[in-house]
Design a protein around this motif. Structure first.
Motif, mmCIF file in Angstrom:
data_model
loop_
_atom_site.group_PDB
_atom_site.id
_atom_site.type_symbol
_atom_site.label_atom_id
_atom_site.label_comp_id
_atom_site.label_asym_id
_atom_site.label_seq_id
_atom_site.Cartn_x
_atom_site.Cartn_y
_atom_site.Cartn_z
ATOM 1 N N HIS A 45 19.127 34.710 -116.678
ATOM 2 C CA HIS A 45 18.161 33.833 -116.033
ATOM 3 C C HIS A 45 17.580 32.871 -117.073
ATOM 4 O O HIS A 45 17.590 33.168 -118.276
ATOM 5 N N THR A 46 17.105 31.756 -116.594
ATOM 6 C CA THR A 46 16.406 30.825 -117.485
ATOM 7 C C THR A 46 14.967 30.706 -116.996
ATOM 8 O O THR A 46 14.734 30.307 -115.852
ATOM 9 N N HIS A 47 14.060 31.079 -117.855
ATOM 10 C CA HIS A 47 12.636 31.082 -117.497
ATOM 11 C C HIS A 47 11.956 29.832 -118.049
ATOM 12 O O HIS A 47 12.205 29.459 -119.196
ATOM 13 N N ASP A 48 11.091 29.248 -117.246
ATOM 14 C CA ASP A 48 10.281 28.135 -117.745
ATOM 15 C C ASP A 48 8.980 28.701 -118.299
ATOM 16 O O ASP A 48 8.248 29.388 -117.592
ATOM 17 N N ARG A 49 8.723 28.411 -119.545
ATOM 18 C CA ARG A 49 7.497 28.905 -120.172
ATOM 19 C C ARG A 49 6.762 27.748 -120.842
ATOM 20 O O ARG A 49 7.393 26.938 -121.549
ATOM 21 N N ALA A 50 5.449 27.706 -120.651
ATOM 22 C CA ALA A 50 4.671 26.632 -121.268
ATOM 23 C C ALA A 50 4.433 26.970 -122.733
ATOM 24 O O ALA A 50 4.047 28.096 -123.063
ATOM 25 N N SER A 51 4.672 26.002 -123.599
ATOM 26 C CA SER A 51 4.393 26.230 -125.022
ATOM 27 C C SER A 51 2.938 25.855 -125.300
ATOM 28 O O SER A 51 2.254 25.296 -124.441
ATOM 29 N N ALA A 52 2.486 26.147 -126.518
ATOM 30 C CA ALA A 52 1.088 25.888 -126.872
ATOM 31 C C ALA A 52 0.729 24.410 -126.720
ATOM 32 O O ALA A 52 -0.376 24.062 -126.343
ATOM 33 N N ASP A 53 1.719 23.501 -126.974
ATOM 34 C CA ASP A 53 1.409 22.073 -126.882
ATOM 35 C C ASP A 53 1.646 21.518 -125.476
ATOM 36 O O ASP A 53 1.708 20.305 -125.282
ATOM 37 N N GLY A 54 1.811 22.416 -124.517
ATOM 38 C CA GLY A 54 1.901 21.975 -123.134
ATOM 39 C C GLY A 54 3.301 21.655 -122.648
ATOM 40 O O GLY A 54 3.511 21.411 -121.466
ATOM 41 N N ARG A 55 4.256 21.644 -123.569
ATOM 42 C CA ARG A 55 5.635 21.380 -123.126
ATOM 43 C C ARG A 55 6.175 22.588 -122.375
ATOM 44 O O ARG A 55 5.743 23.720 -122.590
ATOM 45 N N VAL A 56 7.178 22.360 -121.534
ATOM 46 C CA VAL A 56 7.824 23.480 -120.835
ATOM 47 C C VAL A 56 9.089 23.858 -121.609
ATOM 48 O O VAL A 56 9.960 23.011 -121.846
ATOM 49 N N LEU A 57 9.135 25.113 -122.021
ATOM 50 C CA LEU A 57 10.318 25.585 -122.742
ATOM 51 C C LEU A 57 11.203 26.338 -121.748
ATOM 52 O O LEU A 57 10.710 27.155 -120.968
ATOM 53 N N ARG A 58 12.488 26.073 -121.811
ATOM 54 C CA ARG A 58 13.427 26.771 -120.923
ATOM 55 C C ARG A 58 14.073 27.900 -121.735
ATOM 56 O O ARG A 58 14.858 27.666 -122.641
ATOM 57 N N ILE A 59 13.708 29.140 -121.430
ATOM 58 C CA ILE A 59 14.150 30.261 -122.268
ATOM 59 C C ILE A 59 15.161 31.114 -121.505
ATOM 60 O O ILE A 59 14.865 31.616 -120.417
ATOM 61 N N ASP A 60 16.333 31.223 -122.107
ATOM 62 C CA ASP A 60 17.380 32.052 -121.487
ATOM 63 C C ASP A 60 17.141 33.519 -121.800
ATOM 64 O O ASP A 60 16.814 33.868 -122.937
ATOM 65 N N THR A 61 17.310 34.352 -120.791
ATOM 66 C CA THR A 61 17.329 35.801 -121.038
ATOM 67 C C THR A 61 18.573 36.355 -120.362
ATOM 68 O O THR A 61 19.173 35.699 -119.512
ATOM 69 N N GLY A 62 18.907 37.579 -120.731
ATOM 70 C CA GLY A 62 20.065 38.211 -120.106
ATOM 71 C C GLY A 62 21.333 37.850 -120.837
ATOM 72 O O GLY A 62 21.367 37.811 -122.058
ATOM 73 N N PHE A 63 22.361 37.531 -120.078
ATOM 74 C CA PHE A 63 23.685 37.395 -120.649
ATOM 75 C C PHE A 63 23.796 36.164 -121.528
ATOM 76 O O PHE A 63 24.141 35.082 -121.064
ATOM 77 N N ILE A 64 23.527 36.318 -122.811
ATOM 78 C CA ILE A 64 23.478 35.155 -123.689
ATOM 79 C C ILE A 64 24.559 35.223 -124.765
ATOM 80 O O ILE A 64 25.335 34.292 -124.960
ATOM 81 N N VAL A 65 24.587 36.363 -125.450
ATOM 82 C CA VAL A 65 25.447 36.456 -126.637
ATOM 83 C C VAL A 65 26.693 37.277 -126.315
ATOM 84 O O VAL A 65 26.614 38.276 -125.613
ATOM 85 N N HIS A 66 27.801 36.836 -126.813
ATOM 86 C CA HIS A 66 29.040 37.596 -126.657
ATOM 87 C C HIS A 66 29.872 37.391 -127.917
ATOM 88 O O HIS A 66 29.551 36.538 -128.738
#
Ligand SMILES: Cc1cc2nc3c(=O)[nH]c(=O)nc-3n(C[C@H](O)[C@H](O)[C@H](O)COP(=O)(O)OP(=O)(O)OC[C@H]3O[C@@H](n4cnc5c(N)ncnc54)[C@H](O)[C@@H]3O)c2cc1C
Length: 468
Positions: A45-66
């Motif tokens: 999944h890709t989660h949208d998370r607000a960073s300290a400076d107000g930007r939206v960070l798109r953070i991947d979780t789950g199946f990432i590394v292989h």
């Protein structure tokens, strides 16, 4: 492969479900995919998370590394679907809000000493030296699992790793890899079964990992299987096992004792904590045609109920630990019917040595047998008495264990290439050889002994020798 056009429902639209649906559809099936959430991907999944400076960070979780070695099919799928991937390093970094330590693993000195002040932290430097010891102890514990219910937390305590090492290395590592809370990480089992293949390489065909009793010494490899049967038969005789006996075995091993008891006409319940041992024991027992007489269960011996004519336990007490000896003997007593017999095989050491060394922490604890304690014959007698039992017979065979260990060691070194093929490196092989030689020396010198003991209730008159 040709697949008939069938209608197939796939439940769950995570990576596994999506892949299954895709492959089935490619094979000509009509696929319906059912997903409970309003998005596909499951853990990936890709989660949208607000960073300290107000930007939206798109953070991947789950199946990432292989990687190419463990994901060949996934990579084939990616190529087929045109999914782009990119090279990346995989490392973990740790920051402790409490003490300010910061480091990154797998990036060499630049990562380990990301903050130069770390070089002045004594506990951190010690932690780095503990990593190798940790890998070695972990590998040995996996190889020597005898059904212990070790959690990761207990494994770390028993092996004497520092608290700092646990909180700044193991806990973040395990929590990150398994996405779990730190407290949960310490509850994970330390051991999963891996051992059958390794043990099959150096044990005789009876798969007995305990002392044999030889007819004559020195013995050759060809004598070992018969000597293991002699050991088992003596114990079964001691316990009075014959046609119709209801026998409980605590610690199945790979099933040889249960098998021979069944061949005498006994009905056997055998308990173990090792799934791998249980599975192989069951298969061997079924192959020998005794499945109707023997049940092998994954069960802690303390949970066993009922009463048995005889109870047998081979070299299990060494792993029990001194704190649990009272429970062990109370349980033996509880599980034996009036007039019944208990036959134990136990490694022992002189009482004075046991008292002097019981709180020490030696090489063998660290690398081969974490936890547990070898009892003295006196300790066995004392704890038996406290449980209302009395030792009626007590025979020592220490010289026979020395021979058994020598034969295992010779076999192990002869089969080094096969051990290596199982993934055990030269350091492990040298350590294992040393362990076998070290133990052999202990028995040859008389520091260690192995005993077969008969216990009955103290109030029961001494048996008239039984069918020995
Ligand atoms: C933070 C994190 C990082 C990870 N990093 C990696 C990594 O780098 N590399 C790697 O290989 N793996 C990684 N993993 C593991 C990997 O993400 C999972 O193993 C993988 O995504 C599991 O896929 P799955 O399809 O088996 O299960 P899931 O992703 O759990 O999918 C199951 C799906 O079934 C649905 N479902 C459940 N019940 C029903 C129902 N009754 N009816 C309909 N739908 C239902 C769920 O909603 C879900 O969508 C990571 C996991 C996490 C949490």
């Amino acid at each position: 492969m040709t697949v008939e056009r069938r209608r197939i429902a796939v439940v769950g639209g995570g990576v596994a479900g999506l892949t299954a649906a895709y492959v089935l559809q490619q094979g000509g099936c009509e696929v319906s995919l059912y997903e409970a959430e309003d998005r596909l991907g499951g853990h990936a999944h890709t989660h949208d998370r607000a960073s300290a400076d107000g930007r939206v960070l798109r953070i991947d979780t789950g199946f990432i590394v292989h990687n190419e070695r463990t994901y060949p099919l996934l990579l084939r799928l990616f190529r087929e679907l045109g999914v782009a991937t990119q090279d990346s390093e995989m490392s973990m970094s740790v920051r402790c809000e409490g003490c300010g330590l910061e480091y990154a693993g797998a990036r060499g000195p630049a990562g380990l000493f990301a903050r130069p002040s770390s070089a002045l932290r004594g506990r951190y430097l010690r932690m780095l030296t503990e990593i190798r010891a940790f890998h070695r102890a972990a590998r040995t514990t996996l190889a020597t699992d005898r059904g212990d219910t070790l959690t990761l937390g207990r494994f770390l305590t028993r092996c004497g790793f520092s608290r700092y090492f646990v909180t700044h290395f193991v806990t973040p590592l395990v929590s990150a890899v398994w996405s779990c809370a730190p407290t949960t990480a310490m509850q994970y089992p330390a051991v999963y079964d891996l051992s059958n293949d390794l043990f099959a390489l150096f044990l005789d065909p009876t798969m007995s990992y305990s002392s044999a009793v030889f007819r004559k010494r020195p013995a050759g490899w060809g004598d070992l299987a018969a000597a293991q049967h002699r050991k088992i038969d003596r114990l079964l005789d001691l316990a009075g096992v014959g046609d119709g006996t209801r026998l409980l075995e605590i610690g199945t091993g790979w099933g040889e004792l249960a098998l021979r008891a069944a061949a005498r006409g006994a009905s056997v319940v055998s308990v173990t904590l090792s799934q791998e041992q249980r599975d192989l024991a069951r298969a061997r027992i079924a192959q020998a045609g005794h499945a109707d007489r023997v049940s092998v269960e994954l069960c802690d011996y303390r949970q066993v109920t009922g009463r048995y004519d005889a109870v047998v336990s081979v070299e299990m007490i060494e792993a029990v630990g001194e704190d649990y000896w009272p429970v062990y003997f109370d349980t033996l007593e509880r599980l034996m019917r009036p007039g019944g017999r208990i036959a134990l095989q136990a490694i022992t050491m002189p009482h004075a040595r046991m008292l002097a060394t019981r709180t020490t922490y030696t090489w063998i604890h660290k690398y081969i047998f974490p936890g547990g304690l070898i009892p003295s014959a006196e300790a066995i007698a004392q704890h038996s008495a406290a449980a209302g039992l009395r030792v009626r017979e007590n025979d020592g065979y220490g010289g026979h264990y020395a021979e058994t260990l020598r034969l295992w060691r010779e076999r192990f070194t002869q089969r080094a290439a096969e051990v290596s093929a199982l993934g055990f490196d030269p350091v492990f092989r040298r350590m294992w050889e040393f362990y076998l030689a070290y133990s052999e020396a202990g028995f040859r010198a008389g520091y260690l002994d192995v005993r077969q003991l008969l216990l009955t209730r103290a109030a029961t008159p001494a048996p008239a020798g039984g069918p020995r």
